[in-house]
Design a protein around this motif. Structure first.
Motif, PDB file in Angstrom:
ATOM      1  N   TYR A  78       0.866  -1.181   0.000  1.00  0.00           N
ATOM      2  CA  TYR A  78       0.000   0.000   0.000  1.00  0.00           C
ATOM      3  C   TYR A  78       0.904   1.232   0.000  1.00  0.00           C
ATOM      4  CZ  TYR A  78      -3.284  -3.581   1.416  1.00  0.00           C
ATOM      5  OH  TYR A  78      -4.046  -4.730   1.470  1.00  0.00           O
ATOM      6  N   VAL A  79       0.885   1.976  -1.099  1.00  0.00           N
ATOM      7  CA  VAL A  79       1.754   3.144  -1.244  1.00  0.00           C
ATOM      8  C   VAL A  79       0.890   4.395  -1.351  1.00  0.00           C
ATOM      9  CG1 VAL A  79       3.615   4.227  -2.550  1.00  0.00           C
ATOM     10  CG2 VAL A  79       3.454   1.727  -2.454  1.00  0.00           C
ATOM     11  N   LEU A  80       1.195   5.360  -0.510  1.00  0.00           N
ATOM     12  CA  LEU A  80       0.464   6.629  -0.492  1.00  0.00           C
ATOM     13  C   LEU A  80       1.434   7.769  -0.786  1.00  0.00           C
ATOM     14  CD1 LEU A  80      -1.387   5.848   2.824  1.00  0.00           C
ATOM     15  CD2 LEU A  80      -2.538   6.105   0.626  1.00  0.00           C
ATOM     16  N   GLY A  81       1.115   8.565  -1.796  1.00  0.00           N
ATOM     17  CA  GLY A  81       1.861   9.795  -2.013  1.00  0.00           C
ATOM     18  C   GLY A  81       1.470  10.815  -0.961  1.00  0.00           C
ATOM     19  N   ILE A  82       2.380  11.715  -0.670  1.00  0.00           N
ATOM     20  CA  ILE A  82       2.149  12.754   0.346  1.00  0.00           C
ATOM     21  C   ILE A  82       2.176  14.110  -0.356  1.00  0.00           C
ATOM     22  CG2 ILE A  82       2.975  13.795   2.486  1.00  0.00           C
ATOM     23  CD1 ILE A  82       4.534  11.133   2.980  1.00  0.00           C
ATOM     24  N   TRP A  83       1.090  14.845  -0.225  1.00  0.00           N
ATOM     25  CA  TRP A  83       0.993  16.191  -0.794  1.00  0.00           C
ATOM     26  C   TRP A  83       0.672  17.199   0.308  1.00  0.00           C
ATOM     27  CZ3 TRP A  83      -0.155  11.908  -3.510  1.00  0.00           C
ATOM     28  CH2 TRP A  83       0.296  11.826  -4.840  1.00  0.00           C
ATOM     29  N   HIS A  84       1.115  18.430   0.113  1.00  0.00           N
ATOM     30  CA  HIS A  84       0.730  19.496   1.035  1.00  0.00           C
ATOM     31  C   HIS A  84      -0.732  19.833   0.780  1.00  0.00           C
ATOM     32  CE1 HIS A  84       0.550  23.400   3.013  1.00  0.00           C
ATOM     33  NE2 HIS A  84       1.614  22.992   3.704  1.00  0.00           N
ATOM     34  N   GLY A  85      -1.524  19.863   1.839  1.00  0.00           N
ATOM     35  CA  GLY A  85      -2.962  20.043   1.695  1.00  0.00           C
ATOM     36  C   GLY A  85      -3.355  21.365   1.078  1.00  0.00           C
ATOM     37  N   GLN A  86      -2.633  22.442   1.373  1.00  0.00           N
ATOM     38  CA  GLN A  86      -2.994  23.764   0.854  1.00  0.00           C
ATOM     39  C   GLN A  86      -2.375  24.055  -0.499  1.00  0.00           C
ATOM     40  OE1 GLN A  86      -2.176  26.713   3.969  1.00  0.00           O
ATOM     41  NE2 GLN A  86      -4.353  27.173   3.918  1.00  0.00           N
ATOM     42  N   SER A  87      -1.069  23.851  -0.623  1.00  0.00           N
ATOM     43  CA  SER A  87      -0.385  24.223  -1.866  1.00  0.00           C
ATOM     44  C   SER A  87      -0.497  23.152  -2.940  1.00  0.00           C
ATOM     45  CB  SER A  87       1.093  24.494  -1.584  1.00  0.00           C
ATOM     46  OG  SER A  87       1.775  23.286  -1.275  1.00  0.00           O
ATOM     47  N   GLY A  88      -0.776  21.896  -2.543  1.00  0.00           N
ATOM     48  CA  GLY A  88      -0.799  20.803  -3.505  1.00  0.00           C
ATOM     49  C   GLY A  88       0.585  20.315  -3.894  1.00  0.00           C
ATOM     50  N   GLU A  89       1.636  20.822  -3.245  1.00  0.00           N
ATOM     51  CA  GLU A  89       3.007  20.417  -3.582  1.00  0.00           C
ATOM     52  C   GLU A  89       3.230  18.961  -3.188  1.00  0.00           C
ATOM     53  OE1 GLU A  89       7.627  21.654  -2.429  1.00  0.00           O
ATOM     54  OE2 GLU A  89       5.923  22.575  -1.394  1.00  0.00           O
ATOM     55  N   TYR A  90       3.883  18.205  -4.092  1.00  0.00           N
ATOM     56  CA  TYR A  90       4.226  16.812  -3.814  1.00  0.00           C
ATOM     57  C   TYR A  90       5.438  16.783  -2.890  1.00  0.00           C
ATOM     58  CZ  TYR A  90       5.972  12.079  -4.543  1.00  0.00           C
ATOM     59  OH  TYR A  90       6.432  10.801  -4.346  1.00  0.00           O
ATOM     60  N   LEU A  91       5.318  16.046  -1.765  1.00  0.00           N
ATOM     61  CA  LEU A  91       6.352  16.069  -0.733  1.00  0.00           C
ATOM     62  C   LEU A  91       7.121  14.758  -0.588  1.00  0.00           C
ATOM     63  CD1 LEU A  91       4.315  17.875   2.078  1.00  0.00           C
ATOM     64  CD2 LEU A  91       5.859  18.910   0.389  1.00  0.00           C
ATOM     65  N   GLY A  92       6.517  13.621  -0.949  1.00  0.00           N
ATOM     66  CA  GLY A  92       7.183  12.340  -0.746  1.00  0.00           C
ATOM     67  C   GLY A  92       6.172  11.218  -0.718  1.00  0.00           C
ATOM     68  N   ALA A 122       6.811  14.277   7.998  1.00  0.00           N
ATOM     69  CA  ALA A 122       6.973  12.822   8.075  1.00  0.00           C
ATOM     70  C   ALA A 122       6.253  12.264   9.301  1.00  0.00           C
ATOM     71  CB  ALA A 122       8.453  12.452   8.105  1.00  0.00           C
ATOM     72  N   ARG A 123       6.352  12.966  10.413  1.00  0.00           N
ATOM     73  CA  ARG A 123       5.672  12.533  11.628  1.00  0.00           C
ATOM     74  C   ARG A 123       4.155  12.528  11.425  1.00  0.00           C
ATOM     75  NH1 ARG A 123       7.865  16.038  14.734  1.00  0.00           N
ATOM     76  NH2 ARG A 123       6.158  17.524  14.771  1.00  0.00           N
ATOM     77  N   GLU A 124       3.652  13.552  10.765  1.00  0.00           N
ATOM     78  CA  GLU A 124       2.216  13.662  10.512  1.00  0.00           C
ATOM     79  C   GLU A 124       1.745  12.544   9.576  1.00  0.00           C
ATOM     80  OE1 GLU A 124      -0.514  17.266   8.798  1.00  0.00           O
ATOM     81  OE2 GLU A 124       1.165  17.810  10.109  1.00  0.00           O
ATOM     82  N   ALA A 125       2.534  12.282   8.535  1.00  0.00           N
ATOM     83  CA  ALA A 125       2.181  11.223   7.592  1.00  0.00           C
ATOM     84  C   ALA A 125       2.265   9.852   8.254  1.00  0.00           C
ATOM     85  CB  ALA A 125       3.098  11.284   6.373  1.00  0.00           C
ATOM     86  N   LEU A 126       3.279   9.644   9.093  1.00  0.00           N
ATOM     87  CA  LEU A 126       3.426   8.353   9.764  1.00  0.00           C
ATOM     88  C   LEU A 126       2.264   8.095  10.708  1.00  0.00           C
ATOM     89  CD1 LEU A 126       4.945   5.779  10.391  1.00  0.00           C
ATOM     90  CD2 LEU A 126       6.378   7.076  12.005  1.00  0.00           C
ATOM     91  N   ALA A 127       1.829   9.102  11.453  1.00  0.00           N
ATOM     92  CA  ALA A 127       0.682   8.916  12.345  1.00  0.00           C
ATOM     93  C   ALA A 127      -0.563   8.515  11.540  1.00  0.00           C
ATOM     94  CB  ALA A 127       0.420  10.185  13.144  1.00  0.00           C
ATOM     95  N   ALA A 128      -0.752   9.115  10.360  1.00  0.00           N
ATOM     96  CA  ALA A 128      -1.889   8.749   9.513  1.00  0.00           C
ATOM     97  C   ALA A 128      -1.743   7.327   8.986  1.00  0.00           C
ATOM     98  CB  ALA A 128      -2.018   9.735   8.351  1.00  0.00           C
ATOM     99  N   ALA A 129      -0.521   6.927   8.635  1.00  0.00           N
ATOM    100  CA  ALA A 129      -0.285   5.572   8.145  1.00  0.00           C
ATOM    101  C   ALA A 129      -0.514   4.540   9.240  1.00  0.00           C
ATOM    102  CB  ALA A 129       1.128   5.446   7.591  1.00  0.00           C
ATOM    103  N   VAL A 130      -0.138   4.874  10.461  1.00  0.00           N
ATOM    104  CA  VAL A 130      -0.388   3.975  11.593  1.00  0.00           C
ATOM    105  C   VAL A 130      -1.891   3.759  11.777  1.00  0.00           C
ATOM    106  CG1 VAL A 130      -0.284   3.835  14.116  1.00  0.00           C
ATOM    107  CG2 VAL A 130       1.772   4.394  12.803  1.00  0.00           C
ATOM    108  N   ALA A 131      -2.661   4.839  11.693  1.00  0.00           N
ATOM    109  CA  ALA A 131      -4.111   4.708  11.826  1.00  0.00           C
ATOM    110  C   ALA A 131      -4.679   3.846  10.705  1.00  0.00           C
ATOM    111  CB  ALA A 131      -4.759   6.093  11.823  1.00  0.00           C
ATOM    112  N   PHE A 132      -4.215   4.059   9.481  1.00  0.00           N
ATOM    113  CA  PHE A 132      -4.650   3.261   8.334  1.00  0.00           C
ATOM    114  C   PHE A 132      -4.315   1.783   8.544  1.00  0.00           C
ATOM    115  CE2 PHE A 132      -3.214   1.834   3.946  1.00  0.00           C
ATOM    116  CZ  PHE A 132      -4.482   1.471   3.515  1.00  0.00           C
ATOM    117  N   GLY A 133      -3.074   1.504   8.939  1.00  0.00           N
ATOM    118  CA  GLY A 133      -2.653   0.122   9.138  1.00  0.00           C
ATOM    119  C   GLY A 133      -3.378  -0.565  10.266  1.00  0.00           C
ATOM    120  N   SER A 134      -3.621   0.164  11.352  1.00  0.00           N
ATOM    121  CA  SER A 134      -4.272  -0.436  12.515  1.00  0.00           C
ATOM    122  C   SER A 134      -5.769  -0.595  12.322  1.00  0.00           C
ATOM    123  CB  SER A 134      -4.006   0.422  13.754  1.00  0.00           C
ATOM    124  OG  SER A 134      -2.636   0.463  14.051  1.00  0.00           O
ATOM    125  N   GLU A 135      -6.407   0.468  11.839  1.00  0.00           N
ATOM    126  CA  GLU A 135      -7.870   0.472  11.783  1.00  0.00           C
ATOM    127  C   GLU A 135      -8.422  -0.215  10.536  1.00  0.00           C
ATOM    128  OE1 GLU A 135      -8.774   4.618  12.137  1.00  0.00           O
ATOM    129  OE2 GLU A 135      -7.671   4.779  14.047  1.00  0.00           O
TER     130      GLU A 135
END
Length: 197
Positions: A78-92, A122-135
């Motif tokens: 499961y691969v998720l791209g990370i974008w900035h919510g306001q600017s739409g910039e691709y981050l990783g 990265a911390r924000e994205a990881l917390a979201a990935a943890v929720a996705f993986g767990s829930e």
């Protein structure tokens, strides 16, 4: 991986955090995906040798995004791209690789563009990935592998509640990365709540 034990594909709807949008890649994302890997290849190669090696051209990057789509629906990765919510910039991006044998385990990997580091993304994205993986994937164990000379990655893992595992020899890493890389593993069990992003 035993595909018979894999869960039905989770929804590929975007996941939002206070500052980020995480979603599976789409074909139009290929140029940004390729450009980040091309620009930061020297920095990313030690931790993501396969990702860098399989994307030498834009066409190869496009093919890899297609493979990610198939892997998502087959339960292989499961691969998720990370974008900035306001600017739409691709981050990783951030990925979760499952092992469906009990206990269900996910190994998480993540990287950001150089310019995006040091801002808590990265911390924000990881917390979201943890929720996705767990829930959604119902993983019982979540793992992260960090090279010992990458303190930023280790700090992100620890900030979200991952704890280091005792070191143990992993000869396959020597074959993949060459030499004798010093690798740290971190674990977050499903009953451990991660801090909110």
């Amino acid at each position: 991986m035993s595909t018979a034990a894999a869960r039905p594909a989770p929804p590929d709807t975007p996941r939002l955090t206070p500052r980020l949008l995480l979603r599976p890649y789409q074909p139009p994302d290929a140029p940004a995906f390729f450009q980040l890997l091309h620009t930061d290849q020297a920095r990313l190669r030690p931790s993501f040798p396969a990702r860098v090696a399989t994307t030498p051209t834009l066409a190869a990057a496009s093919r890899l995004l297609t493979q990610f789509h198939h892997d998502w629906h087959l339960g292989r990765l499961y691969v998720l791209g990370i974008w900035h919510g306001q600017s739409g910039e691709y981050l990783g991006d951030i990925s979760l690789k499952p092992n469906w044998a009990a206990p269900i385990t996910l190994e998480i990997g993540y990287y950001l563009a150089t310019a995006a580091e040091g801002q808590g993304y990265a911390r924000e994205a990881l917390a979201a990935a943890v929720a996705f993986g767990s829930e959604e994937l119902r993983a019982e164990r979540l793992l992260i592998r960090c090279l010992a000379d990458n303190p930023r990655s280790s700090a992100v893992a620890e900030a979200v509640g991952f704890e280091p595992l005792p070191p143990r020899p992993r000869p396959w890493l020597r074959r993949v990365l060459g030499g004798t890389p010093h690798v740290l593993y971190y674990i977050l069990r499903r009953d451990t709540a991660a801090p909110a992003p």
